[in-house]
Enzyme design. Structure first.
Site, PDB file in Angstrom:
ATOM      1  N   HIS A   1      -6.545  27.671 -24.852  1.00  0.00           N
ATOM      2  CA  HIS A   1      -6.215  26.324 -24.393  1.00  0.00           C
ATOM      3  C   HIS A   1      -6.370  25.257 -25.466  1.00  0.00           C
ATOM      4  CE1 HIS A   1     -10.223  24.302 -23.643  1.00  0.00           C
ATOM      5  NE2 HIS A   1     -10.626  25.540 -23.780  1.00  0.00           N
TER       6      HIS A   1
ATOM      7  N   ASN B   1     -15.152  20.588 -34.104  1.00  0.00           N
ATOM      8  CA  ASN B   1     -14.464  20.026 -32.947  1.00  0.00           C
ATOM      9  C   ASN B   1     -14.674  18.525 -32.791  1.00  0.00           C
ATOM     10  OD1 ASN B   1     -17.197  21.049 -32.314  1.00  0.00           O
ATOM     11  ND2 ASN B   1     -16.842  20.125 -30.318  1.00  0.00           N
TER      12      ASN B   1
ATOM     13  N   CYS C   1     -17.669  19.758 -24.028  1.00  0.00           N
ATOM     14  CA  CYS C   1     -18.633  20.702 -23.458  1.00  0.00           C
ATOM     15  C   CYS C   1     -20.012  20.086 -23.273  1.00  0.00           C
ATOM     16  CB  CYS C   1     -18.738  21.940 -24.341  1.00  0.00           C
ATOM     17  SG  CYS C   1     -17.173  22.843 -24.482  1.00  0.00           S
TER      18      CYS C   1
ATOM     19  N   ALA D   1     -13.144  31.162 -26.300  1.00  0.00           N
ATOM     20  CA  ALA D   1     -13.964  31.197 -27.512  1.00  0.00           C
ATOM     21  C   ALA D   1     -15.454  31.262 -27.207  1.00  0.00           C
ATOM     22  CB  ALA D   1     -13.660  29.983 -28.390  1.00  0.00           C
ATOM     23  N   THR D   2     -15.890  30.663 -26.109  1.00  0.00           N
ATOM     24  CA  THR D   2     -17.319  30.725 -25.777  1.00  0.00           C
ATOM     25  C   THR D   2     -17.759  32.160 -25.563  1.00  0.00           C
ATOM     26  OG1 THR D   2     -17.415  28.495 -24.848  1.00  0.00           O
ATOM     27  CG2 THR D   2     -19.069  30.070 -24.085  1.00  0.00           C
TER      28      THR D   2
END
Length: 375
Positions: free
Chosen positions: A202, A152, A325, A71-72
């Site tokens: 993931h 998130n 992150c 996604a990043t």
């Protein structure tokens, strides 16, 4: 035995996915770009099957799926890939929110350094944007609106349908970071007004290192993206490099499983969440965020430091106090701070997240641990 309650950071890979990946690691190890022999043909077929499996979770055409490393990278491609179009069309205004993931905020900051103007939508204690603020922020030169589907840290679910309705008569591109929701909480992602969707394998029981950007056509026109990496021309020239066939095949199967079972999984997750909430009520907790995912609970227990809680819970539950992150930075959560929460509530915030594979939560152990350190 420690119960893993950090599924927002990463999830276990399902047994069926591992078995499928092993097939492509050990038996069908062809390069999908090799068209001169059957190994390459079968690898290409595996990639295209996965592309279809990923597409189905958003009710879109498989040709709209671009495989990435996660996604990043998808966020970066969706945001930075529009730069040249924005400059050429003199559309250099971007709208996002103050609670986005750093993988969205930082690419947008890079565009701001290059002359783009950014409007950051605020949120209140609910963690939800105000659709009226979004509507009032739109301008004729607005290029992109980028909003996370499920946060998130808090699990707050943004109102996708309302956002799409606000943008119905505007031509700004709409990007949704769906890392925490894709396939397992898919409601609303099938809306064709959403131009871009970022997906991470993931987070939905697939392997690390693979994901996708869904880039929907408008009519027959593809979004005007330019690549941000070069060399090879794979994935319609937008994402060069040899396709990791085992990872992509596993990602596709993980999407299929999550999408097929999402209603059952959500119900199980909500039952776990309510059981935990019922017990935590005796601690007079504050739930951080509203309209939250059944897979995530972020709460603050008065008098319980989150740092102390994570240490005390070792051996009982693996939890976190924010995004994986940014966990090395030891700075207060930008999400909770943007929500206007008091400093002590931010420092007391604990995030617990689980999945369909979590059989039960160690509620008694959690309660005893938190009570033991309460001041």
């Amino acid at each position: 035995m420690t119960v893993y309650l950090d599924m927002s950071a990463t999830t276990p890979v399902s047994t069926e996915v591992v078995e499928l990946m092993n097939k492509y690691f050990l038996e069908e190890y062809g390069n999908a770009g090799s068209r001169t022999h059957e190994f390459g043909v079968r690898a290409k077929q595996a990639v295209e099957k996965a592309r279809q499996q990923v597409a189905e979770a958003a009710s879109t055409d498989k040709q709209n799926v671009i495989f990435t490393s996660g996604a990043t990278e998808s966020n970066n491609l969706a945001i930075l890939g529009l730069k040249n179009y924005g400059i050429d069309e003199n559309k250099k205004h971007i709208i996002t929110s103050t609670i986005e993931h750093k993988a969205v905020l930082e690419p947008i900051e890079e565009l701001a350094k290059q002359g783009f103007e950014v409007t950051y939508l605020s949120v209140d204690e609910s963690g939800l944007i105000d659709p009226d603020e979004l509507s009032n922020s739109l301008r004729s030169d607005t290029l992109l609106v980028s909003i996370m589907h499920v946060n998130n840290e808090t699990g707050s679910i943004q109102p996708l349908q309302v956002i799409c309705d606000v943008l119905a008569d505007h031509d700004a591109y709409l990007h949704i970071d769906a890392a925490q929701s894709y396939a397992k909480l898919p409601q609303g992602l099938d809306n064709e007004r959403i131009d871009f969707i970022s997906v991470s394998s993931h987070k939905l029981y697939g392997p690390m290192g693979v994901g996708a950007l869904i880039a929907r056509k408008r009519g027959y026109l593809r979004p005007p993206l330019n690549p941000i990496m070069f060399g090879g021309g794979q994935e319609k020239g937008l994402r060069p490099g040899t396709l990791p066939v085992p990872l992509i095949a596993g990602f596709g199967l993980a999407c299929e499983q999550a999408y097929k079972n999402h209603s059952e999984w959500q119900q199980h997750a909500q039952t776990l969440k309510q059981t935990l909430l019922d017990s935590l009520g005796s601690l007079d907790i504050h739930v951080n965020g509203a309209n939250t995912s059944p897979f995530i609970l972020n709460f603050s227990a008065p008098g319980v430091s989150s740092e102390a809680a994570m240490v005390t819970l070792k051996g009982i539950a693996a939890v976190s106090n924010g995004s994986a992150c940014t966990s090395s930075s030891y700075t207060p959560s930008h999400v909770l701070t943007a929500m206007g929460l008091a400093d002590n509530r931010v420092s007391e915030a604990i995030r617990m997240s689980w999945s369909h594979s979590t059989k039960e939560l160690p509620v008694q152990g959690i309660m005893e641990a938190l009570k033991s350190i309460r001041v």
